[in-house]
Design an enzyme around this catalytic site. Sequence first.
Site, PDB file in Angstrom:
ATOM      1  NE  ARG A  16     -24.454  35.016  64.425  1.00 50.24           N
ATOM      2  CZ  ARG A  16     -25.227  34.045  64.876  1.00 50.24           C
ATOM      3  NH1 ARG A  16     -25.505  32.978  64.126  1.00 50.24           N
ATOM      4  NH2 ARG A  16     -25.813  34.135  66.068  1.00 50.24           N
ATOM      5  CG  ASP A  17     -29.300  34.140  64.002  1.00 47.83           C
ATOM      6  OD1 ASP A  17     -29.395  33.324  63.073  1.00 47.83           O
ATOM      7  OD2 ASP A  17     -29.837  33.959  65.098  1.00 47.83           O
ATOM      8  CG  HIS A 210     -30.962  33.721  70.002  1.00 46.11           C
ATOM      9  ND1 HIS A 210     -30.077  34.533  69.332  1.00 46.11           N
ATOM     10  CD2 HIS A 210     -31.588  33.000  69.037  1.00 46.11           C
ATOM     11  CE1 HIS A 210     -30.167  34.322  68.028  1.00 46.11           C
ATOM     12  NE2 HIS A 210     -31.088  33.377  67.831  1.00 46.11           N
ATOM     13  CG  HIS A 212     -34.960  31.199  66.005  1.00 48.79           C
ATOM     14  ND1 HIS A 212     -34.545  31.060  64.711  1.00 48.79           N
ATOM     15  CD2 HIS A 212     -33.849  31.506  66.722  1.00 48.79           C
ATOM     16  CE1 HIS A 212     -33.236  31.260  64.639  1.00 48.79           C
ATOM     17  NE2 HIS A 212     -32.791  31.529  65.857  1.00 48.79           N
ATOM     18  CB  CYS A 243     -30.004  27.500  62.537  1.00 47.90           C
ATOM     19  SG  CYS A 243     -28.518  26.506  62.821  1.00 47.90           S
ATOM     20  CG  ASN A 252     -33.307  35.282  64.765  1.00 42.38           C
ATOM     21  OD1 ASN A 252     -32.820  34.644  65.682  1.00 42.38           O
ATOM     22  ND2 ASN A 252     -32.838  35.210  63.527  1.00 42.38           N
TER      23      ASN A 252
END
Length: 316
Positions: A16-17, A210, A212, A243, A252
């Site tokens: 997803r990300d 989370h 980055h 993003c 990430n």
Amino acid sequence: MPPLPRHAVIREVGLRDGLQSLPRIVATEQKIEWIRAAHAAGQREIEVGSFVPARLLPQLADTAALVAFAKTLPDLSVSVLVPNLKGAEKAFETQADLLLVPLSASLEHSLANLRKTPDEVIAEVARIRAARDASGAKTLIEGGIGTAFGCTLQGHVAPDEVLRCMQALLDAGVDRVSIADTVGYAGPRAVHDLFAKARRIAGDRLWCGHFHDTRGLALANVYAALETGVNRFDATLAGIGGCPHAPGASGNASTEDLAFMLAEMGIDTGLDLPALLDLRAQVARWLDGETLHGALWRAGLPNTFARASKRDALTA
């Protein structure tokens, strides 16, 4: 300083990300192979996609099919991101184990990303909780607080605003909360301070960090969060991702680098590092030409690590 956790979980969010910012559409069959191989390598929490309109993110249009496949794998927690009640209803229908609602502590980023203020997102979370309870669905609800350490659109984000949003999400009925450094502004001291305060509010419901790696501090920030007792972290294979609504949010924490660091620290993740590196090589072929990240794939596992792993297996 309390002892570090003995066990940690890496939630793979690359599907997803990691993929959402890439122009290339990865075939559903390849995503299924990714999920299968990640599970075989020991990953037990995978975010497989997001229930958003296909016209906005065609890369994620196959999320329902991925949830259906992932649910066939034993002991795998299958999560999805949803921006609103409509997406949550799809998560309930597919019986995803967990849905994550993103809330940005930055007003500017919240408006750009979701077209809602943080408080409007919190109100939507309350509606999602009510719908979950009315439907009898078992899907857990996680409120993910993004841009918690600053924002490329707004600049400074006050820690008190992050904590206010966290308390409001808990009051709205989320089962869990998480904190994200969406644009890679955080450093270890800020992470330790904010996570320690958040733990005092949420306790074990502070579920995940989370980070980055925009400025190379993702692993250092994981360590700082570990010191506060948090032991679950999002990461993406090959460090892909970013993003779309946060300029400069590149990359990430790398799944394989994070798994290696935790293993070297004696923190068990249940992950097979050679298998992860094989999967990374496979995904790199699918993403040929895209920018990938990470250090372990380039240097390889040290001989000392291989010997230690063999010794541990013999004495287990």
